[in-house]
Design a protein around this motif. Structure first.
Motif, mmCIF file in Angstrom:
data_model
loop_
_atom_site.group_PDB
_atom_site.id
_atom_site.type_symbol
_atom_site.label_atom_id
_atom_site.label_comp_id
_atom_site.label_asym_id
_atom_site.label_seq_id
_atom_site.Cartn_x
_atom_site.Cartn_y
_atom_site.Cartn_z
ATOM 1 N N HIS A 6 32.900 31.813 36.132
ATOM 2 C CA HIS A 6 33.261 31.767 34.716
ATOM 3 C C HIS A 6 34.767 31.493 34.657
ATOM 4 N N THR A 7 35.136 30.282 34.248
ATOM 5 C CA THR A 7 36.546 29.900 34.216
ATOM 6 C C THR A 7 37.027 29.791 32.776
ATOM 7 N N ASN A 8 38.335 29.682 32.604
ATOM 8 C CA ASN A 8 38.885 29.510 31.268
ATOM 9 C C ASN A 8 38.585 28.120 30.701
ATOM 10 N N LEU A 9 38.024 27.221 31.505
ATOM 11 C CA LEU A 9 37.630 25.892 31.019
ATOM 12 C C LEU A 9 36.118 25.774 30.842
ATOM 13 N N GLY A 10 35.381 26.817 31.187
ATOM 14 C CA GLY A 10 33.929 26.798 31.089
ATOM 15 C C GLY A 10 33.300 27.292 32.381
ATOM 16 N N ASP A 11 31.995 27.318 32.400
ATOM 17 C CA ASP A 11 31.261 27.837 33.558
ATOM 18 C C ASP A 11 30.877 26.735 34.532
ATOM 19 N N ILE A 12 30.819 27.105 35.812
ATOM 20 C CA ILE A 12 30.306 26.231 36.863
ATOM 21 C C ILE A 12 29.256 27.022 37.628
ATOM 22 N N LYS A 13 28.027 26.529 37.600
ATOM 23 C CA LYS A 13 26.936 27.170 38.338
ATOM 24 C C LYS A 13 26.761 26.446 39.664
ATOM 25 N N ILE A 14 26.689 27.222 40.736
ATOM 26 C CA ILE A 14 26.643 26.685 42.099
ATOM 27 C C ILE A 14 25.402 27.194 42.811
ATOM 28 N N GLU A 15 24.652 26.274 43.397
ATOM 29 C CA GLU A 15 23.551 26.640 44.283
ATOM 30 C C GLU A 15 24.137 26.841 45.675
ATOM 31 N N LEU A 16 23.815 27.965 46.316
ATOM 32 C CA LEU A 16 24.296 28.247 47.662
ATOM 33 C C LEU A 16 23.217 27.923 48.687
ATOM 34 N N PHE A 17 23.644 27.400 49.815
ATOM 35 C CA PHE A 17 22.720 27.036 50.890
ATOM 36 C C PHE A 17 22.599 28.202 51.878
ATOM 37 N N CYS A 18 21.981 29.280 51.423
ATOM 38 C CA CYS A 18 21.910 30.522 52.201
ATOM 39 C C CYS A 18 21.189 30.356 53.530
ATOM 40 N N LEU A 141 33.884 20.755 35.369
ATOM 41 C CA LEU A 141 34.514 20.045 36.484
ATOM 42 C C LEU A 141 35.316 18.849 35.954
ATOM 43 N N ASP A 142 34.774 18.151 34.950
ATOM 44 C CA ASP A 142 35.496 17.038 34.317
ATOM 45 C C ASP A 142 36.799 17.525 33.698
ATOM 46 N N ALA A 143 36.737 18.645 32.976
ATOM 47 C CA ALA A 143 37.941 19.199 32.342
ATOM 48 C C ALA A 143 38.975 19.594 33.394
ATOM 49 N N MET A 144 38.510 20.166 34.501
ATOM 50 C CA MET A 144 39.441 20.512 35.582
ATOM 51 C C MET A 144 40.139 19.265 36.101
#
Length: 178
Positions: A6-18, A141-144
Protein backbone atom coordinates in the motif's frame (compact mmCIF):
# COMPACT_ATOMS: atom_id res chain seq x y z
CA UNK A 1 0.10 -16.48 -2.73
CA UNK A 2 0.00 -12.72 -2.90
CA UNK A 3 0.76 -9.59 -0.93
CA UNK A 4 -0.13 -5.95 -1.42
CA UNK A 5 2.16 -2.96 -1.01
CA UNK A 6 0.00 0.00 0.00
CA UNK A 7 1.86 3.08 -1.25
CA UNK A 8 1.06 6.78 -1.26
CA UNK A 9 0.53 6.44 -5.04
CA UNK A 10 -1.80 3.44 -4.82
CA UNK A 11 -1.65 -0.29 -4.24
CA UNK A 12 0.53 -2.89 -5.95
CA UNK A 13 -0.51 -6.52 -5.61
CA UNK A 14 2.29 -9.05 -6.09
CA UNK A 15 2.09 -12.78 -6.66
CA UNK A 16 4.98 -14.54 -4.90
CA UNK A 17 6.67 -17.62 -6.33
CA UNK A 18 6.77 -19.52 -3.03
CA UNK A 19 7.40 -22.94 -4.56
CA UNK A 20 10.14 -21.80 -6.96
CA UNK A 21 11.95 -19.44 -4.58
CA UNK A 22 10.98 -20.63 -1.08
CA UNK A 23 13.84 -19.05 0.85
CA UNK A 24 13.40 -15.63 -0.77
CA UNK A 25 9.60 -15.74 -0.47
CA UNK A 26 9.88 -16.75 3.19
CA UNK A 27 12.24 -13.83 3.84
CA UNK A 28 9.95 -11.33 2.09
CA UNK A 29 6.86 -12.64 3.91
CA UNK A 30 8.68 -12.65 7.25
CA UNK A 31 9.80 -9.06 6.82
CA UNK A 32 6.29 -8.02 5.76
CA UNK A 33 4.74 -9.82 8.76
CA UNK A 34 7.14 -8.00 11.09
CA UNK A 35 6.22 -4.59 9.64
CA UNK A 36 9.76 -4.09 8.34
CA UNK A 37 8.68 -2.52 5.02
CA UNK A 38 6.02 -0.26 6.56
CA UNK A 39 6.99 3.41 6.38
CA UNK A 40 9.91 2.86 4.04
CA UNK A 41 10.40 4.53 0.67
CA UNK A 42 11.34 3.51 -2.82
CA UNK A 43 14.74 5.20 -2.82
CA UNK A 44 15.87 4.53 -6.41
CA UNK A 45 13.92 5.01 -9.62
CA UNK A 46 15.23 4.77 -13.17
CA UNK A 47 12.61 5.18 -15.92
CA UNK A 48 12.40 2.27 -18.37
CA UNK A 49 14.37 0.20 -15.85
CA UNK A 50 13.37 -0.28 -12.17
CA UNK A 51 12.06 1.15 -8.92
CA UNK A 52 13.90 -0.08 -5.81
CA UNK A 53 12.91 -0.14 -2.15
CA UNK A 54 13.07 -2.16 1.03
CA UNK A 55 16.04 -0.48 2.67
CA UNK A 56 16.00 0.17 6.40
CA UNK A 57 18.26 3.14 5.67
CA UNK A 58 15.33 4.87 3.97
CA UNK A 59 12.53 5.00 6.53
CA UNK A 60 10.01 7.80 6.87
CA UNK A 61 9.60 7.25 10.60
CA UNK A 62 11.88 6.72 13.57
CA UNK A 63 15.01 7.16 11.51
CA UNK A 64 16.58 9.76 13.77
CA UNK A 65 18.60 9.25 16.90
CA UNK A 66 18.23 11.22 20.13
CA UNK A 67 20.26 14.10 18.63
CA UNK A 68 17.93 14.21 15.58
CA UNK A 69 20.63 12.79 13.30
CA UNK A 70 19.79 10.24 10.62
CA UNK A 71 20.28 6.64 11.74
CA UNK A 72 21.94 4.47 9.12
CA UNK A 73 19.95 1.34 9.87
CA UNK A 74 21.25 -1.85 8.33
CA UNK A 75 19.18 -3.89 5.94
CA UNK A 76 18.25 -7.25 7.37
CA UNK A 77 16.71 -10.58 6.57
CA UNK A 78 15.02 -13.27 8.64
CA UNK A 79 17.98 -15.66 8.56
CA UNK A 80 20.14 -13.91 11.15
CA UNK A 81 23.12 -13.26 8.92
CA UNK A 82 24.08 -10.34 6.72
CA UNK A 83 23.04 -11.98 3.43
CA UNK A 84 21.36 -15.09 2.11
CA UNK A 85 21.97 -16.98 -1.12
CA UNK A 86 20.39 -16.50 -4.55
CA UNK A 87 17.61 -18.70 -5.87
CA UNK A 88 18.10 -18.27 -9.62
CA UNK A 89 15.44 -20.26 -11.47
CA UNK A 90 15.95 -20.93 -15.18
CA UNK A 91 12.24 -20.55 -15.99
CA UNK A 92 12.00 -17.09 -14.36
CA UNK A 93 13.22 -14.31 -16.64
CA UNK A 94 13.09 -10.52 -16.65
CA UNK A 95 10.83 -10.70 -19.69
CA UNK A 96 8.05 -8.28 -18.74
CA UNK A 97 6.97 -5.20 -16.81
CA UNK A 98 6.37 -5.96 -13.16
CA UNK A 99 9.01 -8.58 -12.33
CA UNK A 100 9.83 -8.44 -8.61
CA UNK A 101 13.38 -9.40 -7.63
CA UNK A 102 15.94 -9.07 -4.88
CA UNK A 103 18.37 -6.17 -5.18
CA UNK A 104 21.93 -7.27 -4.51
CA UNK A 105 25.60 -6.28 -4.56
CA UNK A 106 26.59 -9.43 -6.44
CA UNK A 107 26.04 -13.15 -6.11
CA UNK A 108 24.47 -14.34 -2.85
CA UNK A 109 24.09 -10.88 -1.26
CA UNK A 110 20.32 -10.81 -0.71
CA UNK A 111 18.86 -9.05 2.30
CA UNK A 112 15.71 -6.88 2.35
CA UNK A 113 15.97 -4.65 -0.71
CA UNK A 114 13.92 -5.52 -3.78
CA UNK A 115 13.03 -3.96 -7.11
CA UNK A 116 10.21 -3.98 -9.64
CA UNK A 117 10.93 -3.71 -13.36
CA UNK A 118 9.27 -1.08 -15.53
CA UNK A 119 9.78 -3.22 -18.65
CA UNK A 120 11.59 -6.38 -19.75
CA UNK A 121 15.25 -6.35 -18.65
CA UNK A 122 16.89 -9.41 -20.26
CA UNK A 123 20.38 -8.20 -19.29
CA UNK A 124 19.42 -8.95 -15.66
CA UNK A 125 18.62 -12.62 -16.29
CA UNK A 126 20.57 -14.89 -13.92
CA UNK A 127 21.87 -11.94 -11.87
CA UNK A 128 19.09 -11.55 -9.29
CA UNK A 129 16.44 -13.76 -7.69
CA UNK A 130 13.05 -13.14 -9.28
CA UNK A 131 10.53 -14.05 -6.59
CA UNK A 132 7.30 -12.50 -7.79
CA UNK A 133 5.37 -10.47 -10.32
CA UNK A 134 2.91 -7.62 -10.22
CA UNK A 135 -0.64 -8.88 -10.80
CA UNK A 136 -2.57 -5.70 -10.02
CA UNK A 137 -1.67 -2.04 -9.68
CA UNK A 138 -0.03 -1.29 -13.00
CA UNK A 139 -1.56 2.20 -12.77
CA UNK A 140 0.44 2.67 -9.55
CA UNK A 141 3.58 1.39 -11.28
CA UNK A 142 2.87 3.90 -14.09
CA UNK A 143 2.58 6.73 -11.56
CA UNK A 144 5.86 5.67 -9.95
CA UNK A 145 7.67 5.63 -13.27
CA UNK A 146 6.41 9.14 -14.09
CA UNK A 147 7.82 10.52 -10.82
CA UNK A 148 10.51 13.17 -11.09
CA UNK A 149 13.95 12.15 -9.83
CA UNK A 150 17.12 13.98 -8.82
CA UNK A 151 20.57 13.45 -10.33
CA UNK A 152 21.06 10.39 -8.09
CA UNK A 153 17.83 8.70 -9.32
CA UNK A 154 16.03 9.40 -6.05
CA UNK A 155 12.36 10.39 -6.38
CA UNK A 156 11.95 14.13 -5.79
CA UNK A 157 8.75 13.43 -3.84
CA UNK A 158 8.99 10.33 -1.65
CA UNK A 159 7.21 7.21 -2.87
CA UNK A 160 6.22 5.61 0.41
CA UNK A 161 5.28 2.07 1.36
CA UNK A 162 2.69 2.97 3.98
CA UNK A 163 1.78 -0.59 4.92
CA UNK A 164 1.63 -4.11 3.54
CA UNK A 165 -0.94 -6.92 3.49
CA UNK A 166 -0.31 -10.65 3.30
CA UNK A 167 -3.35 -12.27 1.65
CA UNK A 168 -2.27 -15.84 2.45
CA UNK A 169 0.97 -17.36 3.66
CA UNK A 170 1.37 -20.97 2.50
CA UNK A 171 4.89 -21.16 3.91
CA UNK A 172 3.73 -20.34 7.45
CA UNK A 173 0.69 -22.61 7.05
CA UNK A 174 2.93 -25.51 5.96
CA UNK A 175 5.40 -24.95 8.83
CA UNK A 176 2.54 -24.88 11.37
CA UNK A 177 1.21 -28.19 10.04
CA UNK A 178 4.60 -29.98 9.90
Amino acid sequence: MSITLHTNLGDIKIELFCELTPKTAKNFLGLIASGYYDNTIFHRLIRDFIVQGGSNKHRIDNNKDKDNKEKAGKDKNIYGKQYFEDEIVDSLKFNQRGCVAMANKGANTNSSQFFITFKAQPQLNNTATIFGKVIHGYNTLDAMEKSEVDNKNRPSEPIKILSTTIHANPIADKEMND
